[in-house]
Design a protein around this motif. Structure first.
Motif, PDB file in Angstrom:
ATOM      1  N   PHE A  74       0.840  -1.201   0.000  1.00 18.30           N
ATOM      2  CA  PHE A  74       0.000   0.000   0.000  1.00 18.30           C
ATOM      3  C   PHE A  74       0.878   1.256   0.000  1.00 18.30           C
ATOM      4  N   PRO A  75       0.299   2.425  -0.359  1.00 21.66           N
ATOM      5  CA  PRO A  75       1.090   3.665  -0.340  1.00 21.66           C
ATOM      6  C   PRO A  75       1.704   3.883   1.048  1.00 21.66           C
ATOM      7  N   HIS A  76       3.019   4.157   1.090  1.00 21.96           N
ATOM      8  CA  HIS A  76       3.664   4.197   2.401  1.00 21.96           C
ATOM      9  C   HIS A  76       4.842   5.169   2.524  1.00 21.96           C
ATOM     10  N   LYS A  77       5.154   5.914   1.470  1.00 23.76           N
ATOM     11  CA  LYS A  77       6.356   6.764   1.537  1.00 23.76           C
ATOM     12  C   LYS A  77       6.291   7.798   2.657  1.00 23.76           C
ATOM     13  N   GLU A  78       5.143   8.461   2.776  1.00 29.85           N
ATOM     14  CA  GLU A  78       4.990   9.484   3.816  1.00 29.85           C
ATOM     15  C   GLU A  78       4.948   8.846   5.206  1.00 29.85           C
ATOM     16  N   ASN A  79       4.271   7.694   5.294  1.00 33.61           N
ATOM     17  CA  ASN A  79       4.220   6.986   6.581  1.00 33.61           C
ATOM     18  C   ASN A  79       5.615   6.547   7.020  1.00 33.61           C
ATOM     19  N   LEU A  80       6.395   6.054   6.066  1.00 27.47           N
ATOM     20  CA  LEU A  80       7.763   5.628   6.359  1.00 27.47           C
ATOM     21  C   LEU A  80       8.592   6.804   6.872  1.00 27.47           C
ATOM     22  N   LYS A  81       8.425   7.947   6.233  1.00 27.98           N
ATOM     23  CA  LYS A  81       9.156   9.148   6.670  1.00 27.98           C
ATOM     24  C   LYS A  81       8.777   9.504   8.108  1.00 27.98           C
ATOM     25  N   ALA A  82       7.489   9.377   8.437  1.00 23.02           N
ATOM     26  CA  ALA A  82       7.034   9.679   9.802  1.00 23.02           C
ATOM     27  C   ALA A  82       7.687   8.739  10.815  1.00 23.02           C
ATOM     28  N   VAL A  83       7.785   7.456  10.461  1.00 22.16           N
ATOM     29  CA  VAL A  83       8.408   6.470  11.363  1.00 22.16           C
ATOM     30  C   VAL A  83       9.867   6.833  11.613  1.00 22.16           C
ATOM     31  N   LEU A  84      10.580   7.202  10.548  1.00 17.98           N
ATOM     32  CA  LEU A  84      12.001   7.534  10.688  1.00 17.98           C
ATOM     33  C   LEU A  84      12.180   8.856  11.433  1.00 17.98           C
ATOM     34  N   ALA A  89      11.991   2.469  17.625  1.00 14.91           N
ATOM     35  CA  ALA A  89      13.097   1.513  17.708  1.00 14.91           C
ATOM     36  C   ALA A  89      13.146   0.574  16.509  1.00 14.91           C
ATOM     37  N   VAL A  90      11.959   0.168  16.050  1.00 11.53           N
ATOM     38  CA  VAL A  90      11.890  -0.896  15.050  1.00 11.53           C
ATOM     39  C   VAL A  90      10.879  -0.545  13.958  1.00 11.53           C
ATOM     40  N   LEU A  91      11.264  -0.793  12.715  1.00  3.51           N
ATOM     41  CA  LEU A  91      10.342  -0.731  11.578  1.00  3.51           C
ATOM     42  C   LEU A  91      10.158  -2.160  11.084  1.00  3.51           C
ATOM     43  N   GLN A  92       8.904  -2.636  11.075  1.00  2.71           N
ATOM     44  CA  GLN A  92       8.630  -3.960  10.533  1.00  2.71           C
ATOM     45  C   GLN A  92       7.971  -3.781   9.178  1.00  2.71           C
ATOM     46  N   VAL A  93       8.516  -4.440   8.153  1.00  3.66           N
ATOM     47  CA  VAL A  93       7.953  -4.322   6.806  1.00  3.66           C
ATOM     48  C   VAL A  93       7.568  -5.709   6.294  1.00  3.66           C
ATOM     49  N   SER A  94       6.549  -5.736   5.423  1.00  5.47           N
ATOM     50  CA  SER A  94       6.085  -7.007   4.862  1.00  5.47           C
ATOM     51  C   SER A  94       5.415  -6.755   3.524  1.00  5.47           C
ATOM     52  N   TRP A  95       5.178  -7.822   2.788  1.00  5.34           N
ATOM     53  CA  TRP A  95       4.468  -7.777   1.505  1.00  5.34           C
ATOM     54  C   TRP A  95       5.152  -6.859   0.488  1.00  5.34           C
ATOM     55  N   GLY A  96       6.439  -7.088   0.278  1.00  3.74           N
ATOM     56  CA  GLY A  96       7.141  -6.317  -0.746  1.00  3.74           C
ATOM     57  C   GLY A  96       8.629  -6.282  -0.457  1.00  3.74           C
ATOM     58  N   HIS A 107      18.605   2.849   9.137  1.00  5.27           N
ATOM     59  CA  HIS A 107      19.740   2.759  10.059  1.00  5.27           C
ATOM     60  C   HIS A 107      20.310   4.137  10.366  1.00  5.27           C
ATOM     61  N   HIS A 108      20.345   4.994   9.362  1.00  4.17           N
ATOM     62  CA  HIS A 108      20.850   6.365   9.549  1.00  4.17           C
ATOM     63  C   HIS A 108      19.994   7.117  10.571  1.00  4.17           C
ATOM     64  N   ALA A 109      18.690   6.777  10.606  1.00  8.56           N
ATOM     65  CA  ALA A 109      17.775   7.418  11.565  1.00  8.56           C
ATOM     66  C   ALA A 109      17.787   6.702  12.920  1.00  8.56           C
ATOM     67  N   GLY A 110      18.587   5.631  13.030  1.00  7.85           N
ATOM     68  CA  GLY A 110      18.649   4.881  14.284  1.00  7.85           C
ATOM     69  C   GLY A 110      17.524   3.878  14.449  1.00  7.85           C
ATOM     70  N   VAL A 111      16.901   3.487  13.328  1.00  9.32           N
ATOM     71  CA  VAL A 111      15.759   2.569  13.359  1.00  9.32           C
ATOM     72  C   VAL A 111      16.193   1.198  12.822  1.00  9.32           C
ATOM     73  N   LYS A 112      15.886   0.144  13.569  1.00 14.45           N
ATOM     74  CA  LYS A 112      16.203  -1.212  13.114  1.00 14.45           C
ATOM     75  C   LYS A 112      15.074  -1.730  12.227  1.00 14.45           C
ATOM     76  N   VAL A 113      15.419  -2.565  11.257  1.00 11.34           N
ATOM     77  CA  VAL A 113      14.437  -3.065  10.284  1.00 11.34           C
ATOM     78  C   VAL A 113      14.238  -4.572  10.445  1.00 11.34           C
TER      79      VAL A 113
END
Length: 332
Positions: A74-84, A89-96, A107-113
């Protein structure tokens, strides 16, 4: 044995991001407060301000770290930016795919994937991208299921795949108690991810009737009758409700688009009509014919006998797993 923590958390227990908004701030904070990894579910549309609000609401309920789950279909670029920006602490991604550049950005933002996969090919991509952990989802899992392989065969293959690097593997699919946790550890996992068990908790934002069905039911089925238009090619595992059993052979050309509206719901703050065969699970705001809505659940649902506080789920998983390892496995 690996019942100890992963990714800087006390325990290797992960609460899966339950959609569309079932794993909200209350559930995630309760899991985090118990020392496990709680994961908010981001909206399936761009809503960065709402997502920031969810993150802040969660932070008001816990001083522990937690994560956010994004479905890449699903559309997620803006949401991803908000998370970073919020530096969760953690970004969980799926379906892609989540390529190396995006992992580096996190990682640059200090977020683990953490990348959730359902087949060995996607695990190879995640490894190449340099993710911090891989969730292996077996076919037994509830909700939208990524792959066709059972957990017991897929999990050791992914463990072997990453044996030359320090990427913890987390097992998902049909695990609801300490026996499943220990079995996953024996197969090489360093943690477990539970969805259905956390769905059936006091803090989950699922409709009370849906929670009750989880306790009463012990049969699930892999199907594709829900949400064909909104999310094509994403089959799901659901409870065998009377509604499902009546409509399980829905012709392939049918989808939710031309179906009657059976209820209303507010999802991530947005009012939505729910049509028959929509893939939307009922939350506490849902009105209408809840019995005829999608009710996702994994194969382990038959082991769930009561609605518990989420912290208690974490505590019993860890304590009982320790007991099994120390008493049963070490003494033969």
């Amino acid at each position: 044995m690996g019942w100890k923590g992963i990714l800087g958390f006390d325990y290797g227990v992960v609460q899966g991001p339950l959609g569309p908004d079932v794993s909200g701030p209350e559930l995630v904070a309760a899991v985090a407060n118990a020392g496990a990894i709680g994961i908010l579910r981001a909206p399936d549309w761009e809503a960065p301000d709402h997502l920031r609000e969810l993150i802040r609401e969660t932070r008001a309920l816990t001083d522990k770290q937690f994560g956010v789950g994004i479905v890449l279909s699903f559309p997620h670029k803006e949401n991803l930016k908000a998370v970073l920006d919020e530096k969760v602490a953690v970004l969980q991604v799926s379906w892609g795919d989540f390529p190396k550049e995006l992992v580096s950005e996190a990682h640059h933002a200090g977020v683990k994937v953490i990348h959730q996969v359902g087949c060995i090919e996607d695990a190879k991509k995640a490894k190449c991208a340099g993710v911090d952990a891989i969730v292996v989802q077996g076919h037994e899992a509830g909700g939208h299921v990524l792959g066709q392989d059972g957990l017991i065969s897929l999990l050791p293959r992914v463990v072997d795949l990453v044996s030359d690097c320090d990427i913890p593997v987390i097992a998902a699919g049909g695990i609801v108690d300490a026996r499943g946790y220990v079995a996953a550890l024996v197969l090489g996992a360093r943690g477990v991810c539970l969805g259905t068990r956390f769905l059936a908790t006091l803090e989950s934002f699922a409709h009370p009737h849906y929670k009750q069905k989880l306790i009463e039911s012990d049969k699930t089925e892999f199907t594709n009758i829900f949400g064909r238009s909104r999310w094509p090619g994403a089959p799901q595992r659901v409870l065998q409700t009377p509604f499902f059993n009546e409509w399980r052979h829905l012709p392939d050309h049918e989808n939710e688009e031309n179906q009657p509206v059976i209820g209303l719901s507010t999802i991530h703050g947005v009012p939505k009509e729910i049509r028959r065969f929509a893939g939307t699970v009922p939350n506490p705001t849902t009105t209408g014919n809840v019995d005829c809505m999608a009710m996702y659940a994994g194969e382990g649902v038959g082991l769930i006998k009561e609605i518990l506080p989420a912290g208690e789920v974490v505590k019993s998983l860890v304590e009982e797993a320790q007991y099994i390892i120390q008493q049963k496995l070490s003494h033969g």
